[in-house]
Design an enzyme around this catalytic site. Structure first.
Site, mmCIF file in Angstrom:
data_model
loop_
_atom_site.group_PDB
_atom_site.id
_atom_site.type_symbol
_atom_site.label_atom_id
_atom_site.label_comp_id
_atom_site.label_asym_id
_atom_site.label_seq_id
_atom_site.Cartn_x
_atom_site.Cartn_y
_atom_site.Cartn_z
ATOM 1 C CB THR A 13 -0.931 -0.026 1.232
ATOM 2 O OG1 THR A 13 -1.828 -1.116 1.066
ATOM 3 C CG2 THR A 13 -1.733 1.244 1.381
ATOM 4 C CB SER A 59 2.644 -7.936 1.101
ATOM 5 O OG SER A 59 1.711 -7.713 2.119
ATOM 6 C CB THR A 92 0.545 -3.616 6.243
ATOM 7 O OG1 THR A 92 -0.729 -3.720 5.585
ATOM 8 C CG2 THR A 92 1.062 -2.192 6.172
ATOM 9 C CG ASP A 93 -2.470 -7.335 3.714
ATOM 10 O OD1 ASP A 93 -2.829 -6.628 4.681
ATOM 11 O OD2 ASP A 93 -3.058 -7.321 2.617
#
Ligand code: ASP
Length: 311
Positions: A13, A59, A92-93
């Site tokens: 992101t 990700s 971030t995932d």
């Protein structure tokens, strides 16, 4: 004296682009190049930097081959005497998984600093530029070492950090012990020792995804019966791959009787098993099936992948 910070872009992101500046969720991750992300931070002008785009992924789609390429590239950068520290931009995932992987395979005497964002680069109030600036500040601070994650003004250890919110800007925490340092207007306030890293060896990660073991994540929950365990064993047998099973147990890693029985049976037949917890914080203590300690369940999966690869 090494003076250059090397930034490796992998997507996420932080490199996301939305049609409207008020759209925080309907964007495409991994759309903006690392050159543009750096250019968007005026305070980085004049800082000795180099950057490259190693991947451009959301990700959620991170894969074993990219992990292997990233680990090898970061090791090469750490070996370069001109490089003071490495910054990695990442979605971030799955960040807590990639960061933990690097923590286990590298043993950096320099900082390796992950950073990310919850709002796309096109947002009215994007969080990526400040996080990138903070990450570079940490990478330039003498004496910092180990694999770290800088987000929202906090510096987390790679083996403790977890994503704790699905969309809010303060999305990361180290529930078991807290952050290792704070970034305060570009200066670092250290709260705990830097992590050492385990140095298992980046070159031992296969570049081919198919050469990795199959490690699956299971959950304990009301009414589970463990029926998927023999099915996974059969699948791995047909594929000719080694099998590992990580189970996110309830509370302190507890398991419903039929699931526990199926996992014990699998273990007796040579399947590697690791027990984590569904809880948002706290380690798994005691019990008979091996514990993943304070790792989150996805990090425990990385741990089991590495244990099988390094055998
Ligand atoms: N789906 C995005 C990713 O992990 C989410 C983010 O970066 O915040 O790449």
């Amino acid at each position: 004296m090494p003076s250059q910070v090397f930034i490796v872009g992998t997507g996420g992101t932080i490199a996301g682009s939305a049609a409207s500046s008020t759209d925080h969720v309907g964007y495409r991750a991994g759309a903006v190049g690392i050159d543009q992300l750096v250019a968007a931070v005026p305070a980085l002008q004049g800082v000795p930097l180099a950057f490259e785009q190693l991947a451009q992924l959301d990700s959620k789609d991170m894969d074993f081959g990219t992990w292997a390429r990233l680990a090898r590239r970061v090791q090469a950068l750490l070996n370069d005497p001109a490089v003071q520290g490495v910054v990695i931009t990442h979605g971030t995932d799955t960040l807590e998984e990639t960061a933990y992987l690097l923590h286990r395979v590298l043993k950096p005497a320099k900082p390796v600093v992950f950073t990310a964002a919850m709002r796309p680069a096109t947002a009215l109030s994007a969080d990526g530029p400040q996080n990138l600036l903070d990450a570079v500040s940490v990478a330039r601070t003498p004496g910092v070492q180990g694999v770290l994650m800088v987000f929202g003004g906090a510096v987390h250890r790679a083996d403790r950090v977890r994503k704790v919110h699905s969309y809010q800007v303060q999305a990361f925490a180290s529930p078991d012990g807290g952050p290792v340092a704070l970034v305060e207007s570009g200066s670092l306030r250290q709260l705990a020792p830097w992590p050492a890293g385990d140095g298992l060896g980046a070159e031992r990660l296969p570049l081919e995804g198919a050469a990795w073991p199959r490690v699956e994540l299971l959950w304990n929950a009301a009414g589970v019966d463990g029926a998927q365990v023999p099915l996974l064993m059969e699948l791995a047998r047909r594929e000719g791959r080694r099998l590992g099973l990580v189970v996110a147990g309830t509370g302190n890693g507890t398991l419903a009787n039929p699931l526990e029985a199926a996992l014990r049976e699998a273990q007796e037949q040579g399947v590697a098993v690791l027990r984590s917890t569904r809880c948002a914080a706290g380690p798994v203590i005691g019990g008979e099936l091996p514990s993943a300690g304070a790792l989150s369940a996805p990090q425990a999966r990385v741990e089991l992948l590495l244990q099988l690869l390094m055998k």
